[in-house]
Design an enzyme around this catalytic site. Structure first.
Site, PDB file in Angstrom:
ATOM      1  N   LYS A  20      -9.338 -10.622  23.174  1.00 48.73           N
ATOM      2  CA  LYS A  20      -9.481 -12.046  24.152  1.00 48.73           C
ATOM      3  C   LYS A  20      -7.992 -11.740  24.562  1.00 48.73           C
ATOM      4  CE  LYS A  20      -8.814 -17.223  24.511  1.00 48.73           C
ATOM      5  NZ  LYS A  20      -7.300 -16.970  24.705  1.00 48.73           N
ATOM      6  N   SER A  59      -6.316 -13.657  20.376  1.00 46.23           N
ATOM      7  CA  SER A  59      -5.444 -13.656  21.074  1.00 46.23           C
ATOM      8  C   SER A  59      -3.803 -13.683  20.841  1.00 46.23           C
ATOM      9  CB  SER A  59      -6.175 -15.567  21.729  1.00 46.23           C
ATOM     10  OG  SER A  59      -5.378 -16.492  22.634  1.00 46.23           O
ATOM     11  N   ASP A 114       2.472  -1.469  19.538  1.00 51.92           N
ATOM     12  CA  ASP A 114       3.127  -0.873  20.552  1.00 51.92           C
ATOM     13  C   ASP A 114       4.594  -0.356  20.380  1.00 51.92           C
ATOM     14  OD1 ASP A 114       0.287  -1.150  21.979  1.00 51.92           O
ATOM     15  OD2 ASP A 114       1.123  -1.816  24.021  1.00 51.92           O
TER      16      ASP A 114
END
Length: 561
Positions: free
Chosen positions: A354, A329, A340
């Site tokens: 999640k 999460s 990224d």
């Protein structure tokens, strides 16, 4: 992961507006219920009523009639069960079971919070609770209630309560036959009130009495900040609460003063927490204007893009982030943003996966609904939610050592520097490092608390152990003797085969019992393959940061996978 508090308040307002509808439904169908069951059904009707309320304002009357029919059917079934089941039933348990059953048809993370769960969630998010300031353990009703460690600066620590103390009575009530949860309920209470505990201490013939005044106890989410090497800082974040970002900045400033030139950020075992704190932590390392995460859902206000809106405090600090299957999460949001944007190297194991956001809807002062209202995506557009069609497999993922994630090509995305990353199954590390499973001997020692029991006994004989305490042949022999005395089964060969792990756990327990829980993590990091590998990867982390600045450089192929 729980949505930020502002969004929760907005949604909460909408729920409370449906109370008049709920009242009318209860009035209309109350005739088929026992009077005593009405308060218990209110929670279910509140959820159903909120759906009906939406229908009344935006859908045709046919939809409203259908919702009312469902509510009537539920009320009838509840009455039939109460009247005819072969044993007496408790309406609150029936209703709570019905709620949980309904929510299980949605996803694994939508859930009902009863009084105890709601209170626990609020305490965790707040970053504090009211109590004595001790970590306790009770392995079974027939086992002693033992203090694992007092928390520094708390009432218990100031009164001299020690690791290894056995709490025999709480306010005169024996702890024999008590569970840990029952003990915690007795120890906690309003700030300023007091509790009497009777302690049996190893090496003392008489029991000790302590009158402890309860106070606010911080539950720090940032733990163990220290210099793991002369130029390398180490910080572990165990969850994301309202104070996480503040704690992180304090830890970074502390390590900065000690000469930190690079950082290991440990998110292993971090189950998540508040979205706004994940955004703030990510923004600590990423430049203003960088997208950190975005959410998409069906209801108003669920489509949001989150950016780093302040100048990063540490935009160039070489960074390695540790993750494992227990990282979920909010911790995956941080790892995803770092990966990224090629800001740091992700090391360890593939994370939980999640990608759903829950909003908390208080139903009253004592219960609430945590409902999935959106999905979140990493900056490159990855949805990292793992498939949960088979709930048993989904839950077993953490402990299934043979699980290997497979990534669908349709989920392929690219980092700022052009590296390929995938969604659909958590955050895959840039460098995978798996930890070995503990042997049956180590598992047996842990299950019987042998290492902790040895630490307590050892410190009663050697109270002034130094911080550089090591495992010697003499210490090993004392540990062996404790196993014999306590009749804990073992084979002589196991002491030699597992000597390295015995050394880690003995040193960890002795030093944490003597100097505080922070030492447990410090010692274990010396033996931790993922931490030790991370220390060797800072050249690649620097190279990765350069790749993000110059994506045409083609350095991606040289990075470890």
């Amino acid at each position: 992961m729980v949505e930020d508090s502002t969004f929760t308040r907005v949604r909460t307002h909408g729920i409370f507006e449906t109370k008049s509808i709920v009242s009318s439904l209860v009035h209309r169908y109350g005739g088929c219920m026992r009077l005593k069951s009405l308060p218990s059904v209110a929670a279910v009707l509140l959820v159903a009523g909120s759906l009906a309320g939406v229908a009344l304002s935006s859908r045709v009357q046919a939809d409203t009639w259908e919702n009312e029919t469902f509510v009537r059917s539920f009320a009838t079934i509840l009455q039939v069960v109460q009247d005819n089941y072969y044993e007496e039933t408790k309406p609150d348990q029936l209703v709570e079971g019905a709620i949980n059953g309904m929510l299980r048809t949605l996803d694994p993370h939508s859930h009902y919070l009863n009084l105890k769960a709601f209170r626990s969630m609020r305490e965790e998010q707040r970053g504090s609770f009211t109590g004595l300031g001790i970590v306790i353990q009770k392995l079974g009703r027939d086992r002693p209630l033992t203090v694992i460690s007092p928390i520094d600066g708390t009432p218990a620590a100031r009164l001299g309560i020690r690791a290894g103390d056995i709490i025999a009575r709480i306010n005169g009530t024996t702890t024999d036959g008590m569970t840990s949860s029952e003990a915690v309920d007795l120890l906690r209470g309003p700030k300023g009130t007091s509790v009497n505990i009777t302690v049996t201490r190893p090496g003392f013939t008489e029991q000790l009495e302590f009158e402890v005044t309860r106070d606010t106890i911080p539950t720090d989410s940032v733990v163990s900040p220290y210099m793991i090497e002369p130029d390398t800082g180490y910080i572990k974040i165990r969850n994301f609460t309202q104070t996480t970002s503040k704690e992180l900045h304090a830890a970074l400033e502390k390590l900065d003063r000690q000469g930190m030139k690079r950082l290991i950020l440990d998110l292993r075992g971090n189950p998540g927490g508040l979205l706004d704190q994940a955004v703030s932590v990510s923004g600590t390392f990423l430049e203003r204007g960088k997208k950190l995460v975005y959410t998409r859902g069906r209801i108003k206000g669920s489509n949001k893009d989150y950016y780093a809106n302040e100048d990063a405090s540490y935009p160039d600090l070489p960074l390695v982030v540790l993750v494992n299957r227990g990282s979920a999460s909010a911790s995956e949001i941080v790892a995803g943003a770092i990966q990224d944007h090629d800001r740091g190297l992700i090391v360890g194991e593939t994370t939980w996966g999640k990608g759903l956001v829950q909003s908390v809807y208080p139903l009253s002062h004592s219960n609430a609904l945590a409902l999935t209202t959106a999905k979140y995506y990493t900056p490159s557009g990855r949805l990292i939610q793992r498939d949960y069609d088979d709930l048993e497999d989904y839950v077993a993922y953490r402990t299934d050592e043979n699980y290997e994630p497979s990534f669908d090509q349709s989920t392929r995305r690219f980092t700022d520097g052009g590296r390929t990353v995938y969604g659909g199954g958590g955050i895959a590390p840039d460098t995978e490092v798996k930890l070995e499973e503990p042997s049956t001997f180590i598992t047996r020692m842990y299950r019987t608390s042998a290492f902790f029991r040895f630490a307590v006994a050892y410190l009663s004989r050697h109270p002034e152990v130094p911080e550089d305490f090591q495992m010697t042949d003499q210490v090993l022999e004392e540990f062996r003797q404790l196993l014999l005395d306590e009749e804990i089964p073992f084979e002589e060969s196991e002491l030699q085969v597992d000597r390295r792990n015995i050394s880690m756990f003995v040193r960890s327990e002795v030093l944490s019992a003597r100097y505080g829980l922070v030492w447990s993590n410090r010692v274990r990091n010396e033996y931790d393959a993922q931490v030790q590998k991370a220390l060797t990867l800072f050249p690649q982390a620097r190279e990765l940061a350069m790749l993000a600045d110059h994506p045409a450089g083609g350095a991606a192929a040289a990075l470890p996978r």
